[in-house]
Design a protein around this motif. Structure first.
Motif, PDB file in Angstrom:
ATOM      1  N   GLU A  70      45.360  51.232  34.859  1.00 59.86           N
ATOM      2  CA  GLU A  70      45.766  51.981  36.056  1.00 59.86           C
ATOM      3  C   GLU A  70      47.128  51.467  36.517  1.00 59.86           C
ATOM      4  OE1 GLU A  70      43.684  53.347  40.270  1.00 59.86           O
ATOM      5  OE2 GLU A  70      42.762  51.752  39.070  1.00 59.86           O
ATOM      6  N   SER A 122      40.799  50.101  35.018  1.00 61.29           N
ATOM      7  CA  SER A 122      41.123  50.220  36.441  1.00 61.29           C
ATOM      8  C   SER A 122      41.906  49.000  36.931  1.00 61.29           C
ATOM      9  CB  SER A 122      39.837  50.340  37.259  1.00 61.29           C
ATOM     10  OG  SER A 122      39.129  49.097  37.229  1.00 61.29           O
ATOM     11  N   HIS A 123      42.434  49.103  38.159  1.00 64.98           N
ATOM     12  CA  HIS A 123      43.066  47.944  38.791  1.00 64.98           C
ATOM     13  C   HIS A 123      42.103  46.767  38.862  1.00 64.98           C
ATOM     14  CE1 HIS A 123      46.172  50.588  41.103  1.00 64.98           C
ATOM     15  NE2 HIS A 123      46.704  50.096  40.000  1.00 64.98           N
ATOM     16  N   GLU A 124      40.845  47.067  39.169  1.00 68.05           N
ATOM     17  CA  GLU A 124      39.844  45.997  39.248  1.00 68.05           C
ATOM     18  C   GLU A 124      39.632  45.346  37.887  1.00 68.05           C
ATOM     19  OE1 GLU A 124      39.188  48.759  42.678  1.00 68.05           O
ATOM     20  OE2 GLU A 124      39.525  49.025  40.542  1.00 68.05           O
ATOM     21  N   PRO A 140      41.771  48.378  47.299  1.00 71.25           N
ATOM     22  CA  PRO A 140      41.578  48.959  45.964  1.00 71.25           C
ATOM     23  C   PRO A 140      41.145  50.420  46.044  1.00 71.25           C
ATOM     24  CG  PRO A 140      40.631  46.766  46.053  1.00 71.25           C
ATOM     25  CD  PRO A 140      41.071  47.106  47.464  1.00 71.25           C
ATOM     26  N   GLY A 141      41.806  51.247  45.258  1.00 66.43           N
ATOM     27  CA  GLY A 141      41.496  52.675  45.261  1.00 66.43           C
ATOM     28  C   GLY A 141      42.079  53.414  46.449  1.00 66.43           C
ATOM     29  N   ARG A 175      44.372  59.988  44.607  1.00 68.00           N
ATOM     30  CA  ARG A 175      44.299  60.328  43.180  1.00 68.00           C
ATOM     31  C   ARG A 175      44.768  61.758  42.900  1.00 68.00           C
ATOM     32  NH1 ARG A 175      43.021  55.488  43.535  1.00 68.00           N
ATOM     33  NH2 ARG A 175      41.777  54.378  42.015  1.00 68.00           N
TER      34      ARG A 175
END
Length: 199
Positions: free
Chosen positions: A92, A114-116, A139-140, A144
């Motif tokens: 991401e 994902s970033h996570e 986060p998130g 999007r």
């Protein structure tokens, strides 16, 4: 062609681009001391790979996988129209890469990790830290779907695919995760000697 079949073809093409085009470049990049992030451009018409690249921060700290891809793309095709292209990112995109994708005029991007995942599985927390410290986003927290582009996680696309294709795609995705686990371990083991500011 049904929408489900179209999505299946797209997911297969995205995974194939990582397997065959991005991963080999990333193996070489990690061996040279770079991070594990890579990207590719696919043609919207037939999902063929137009160009793939990987992180090259040992040359320039701005050459994240996505930005390095854009640099190479515009060296080959100055002033190219990006509306006919699909942007694929293995991870991401960070805030810089999100902006680069936007400024280059892409109306989409797809990502695998994902970033996570970057923070937890790859021990590279900078994307989330910058989003939090600079933009106060959790986060998130970015949109999007917005006026510039829509983005989708490949994992979400796999999850909504019908069987038996879903199991086959999940197996390929697991193999990709395994390959990146090995690359991450190699990067982490060798990163102390590189000159990347946020390693």
């Amino acid at each position: 062609m049904t929408e489900d079949h179209q999505q299946l073809r797209l997911v297969e093409a995205l995974i194939g681009a990582i397997e065959h085009d991005v991963l080999p470049l990333t193996r070489a990049g990690v061996a040279a001391g770079n991070k594990v992030f890579g990207a590719a451009l696919l043609d919207k018409r037939d999902y063929s790979v137009v160009l793939a690249e990987t992180n090259n921060e040992t040359e320039n700290p701005l050459w994240h996988g996505e930005v390095h891809l854009l640099k190479r793309f515009y060296e080959r095709r100055p002033r190219a129209d990006t509306k006919g292209l699909i942007f694929l990112s293995t991870h991401e995109p960070c805030s810089m890469c999100l902006s680069a994708i936007t400024w280059a005029g892409f109306d989409n991007f797809f990502y695998f990790f994902s970033h996570e995942d970057s923070r937890d599985a790859f021990a590279i927390p900078h994307d989330l830290r910058i989003l939090k410290e600079v933009f106060t986003l959790e986060p998130g927290g970015y949109r999007r779907s917005n006026a510039f582009w829509d983005c989708r996680a490949i994992a979400d696309m796999i999850a909504t695919t019908d069987e038996p294709a879903r199991s086959a795609l999940a197996a390929r995705a697991a193999a990709i995760r395994g390959a990146y686990d090995q690359l991450s371990a190699a990067y982490q083991a060798g990163k102390t000697g590189n000159d990347i500011p946020l390693n």
